[in-house]
Design a protein around this motif. Sequence first.
Motif, PDB file in Angstrom:
ATOM      1  N   THR A 243      -5.391   4.495  -1.712  1.00 36.00           N
ATOM      2  CA  THR A 243      -4.066   4.757  -2.265  1.00 36.00           C
ATOM      3  C   THR A 243      -3.847   6.256  -2.449  1.00 36.00           C
TER       4      THR A 243
ATOM      5  N   THR B 187       0.013   5.246   1.019  1.00 33.49           N
ATOM      6  CA  THR B 187      -1.099   6.011   1.563  1.00 33.49           C
ATOM      7  C   THR B 187      -0.664   7.375   2.079  1.00 33.49           C
TER       8      THR B 187
ATOM      9  N   ALA C 151       0.857  -1.197   0.000  1.00 36.00           N
ATOM     10  CA  ALA C 151       0.000   0.000   0.000  1.00 36.00           C
ATOM     11  C   ALA C 151       0.891   1.244   0.000  1.00 36.00           C
TER      12      ALA C 151
END
Length: 451
Positions: A177, A154, A152
């Motif tokens: 995202t 973020t 991920a």
Amino acid sequence: MKDIKNLLATVCLVFCGVFHSWAQQPLKIGDRIPDIMLRGIMGKNHQEIKLSQLLDRDLLLIDFWFTSCIPCLKEMRLLDSLGKKHPEKFRTVMVTYQSEQEIRNFLNWQTNSDLKKANLFLVTGDTVLRKMFPHRSAPHNIWIDRSGTVRAITGTEEVNEDNILSFGKNGTTEMKTKSDNFDFAPEEVFHQGDKNFLTRSIISPYIPGIEEGTTLAAGNAKIGYRRFSAYNSPLIYIYWKAYSGFVSGPRMQLIEVSTTDSLRLFNPQGFPHLYQYSKFTSLEAYKQHHTYNYNLDLFKPVRLEQIRKRIFDDLELQFGIKAEIQLRDTRCMVVSGKPRKHTRRSLTSDTVGSIRKVSGNRVEVINSKISDILDYIWRGYGHKQVPYPFVVEIAAKDNYRFDLVLDFSNELTDSRPNISAAMYYKLLQEMGFRFNERSRKYPKLILHDPG
């Protein structure tokens, strides 16, 4: 050296063998991170460590930050707190482009004493990891699992206890995202919102190949309008449209101009005497210097008064000409009397009035006052036929809404095939209204230099 035992781990980067295989392309979700050697770790028993050695827990979080980023500092404190609470769950590497000395100075501030004691790895002067994970804003967080795979990318909103503790359980936790816009250049003209803006106004110079004109669109008189545009127009036309409620014109008896350079306001076709001794040798030359395109788009329909104020403000900011509306003694067409014949009081007072031509020689008036008919005439005819503004002086009890049909059959001839303003006056006089030219106080458009 004892004083630095509790300092954040300050890290420098070098390449190891695996790192040489990196193709210098940004990494994305699903990619494996190269094995980077971290050296010069302060306050630790070992002086260097491979990045792969930090993959001994469910999560390795690489967090990009800088000292003036308030959300970054809040995130650092959260991660330090969670790290102490769940030391077996994750590791954090804090990464900044700032130098080691800058970070040392920052941590020495009294307000940052807690960060100085935090148990977080810290990379300073970074250029390598930023190339792997390019970004425009911070915090910028890279979530990496035990296999070294990026799971991920973020922003700060996803960095919380629930996501950290659930990471790696039953697959990767679904997180939003973070995707920065690298086409955006804050120092350049903003075009990113061209297709989905909410409100904007644009003023641009003359554009060859576009006909002069104006439009008022995206609405109606009842709810208001959202859009006004002027194309290759002299400034006086734009000011007039805003002042008059977008009546054809301008009608100069309603405008007063007091500026040091009035030449830039007027079209030479309408005011040739102003250009007799000017530098402009042709209409095209004038247009290139003194006509403009103006577009105003609003997020919702608003009343004409609000559109007028916005146009006046935009033009003053750009051209330094202040527009005001003030009462002045003005030659007006004063309308008095009351309807006596050919009318009947409207029975549908809650319905929006309308005036429309129903045939070549008939005009239908529904639920309208005399002022509505006069506005219809004022907007429909130029200054040659209607040189003076209308002022209604009729008692309130006689100024009611009515229905009627204006029949111009007896007025139209082969030599006069079109309905004129004078024909309206004649029929309205037969109904009981009187028309007299008189001087009255009337709101005029005043254009002047500020101050």
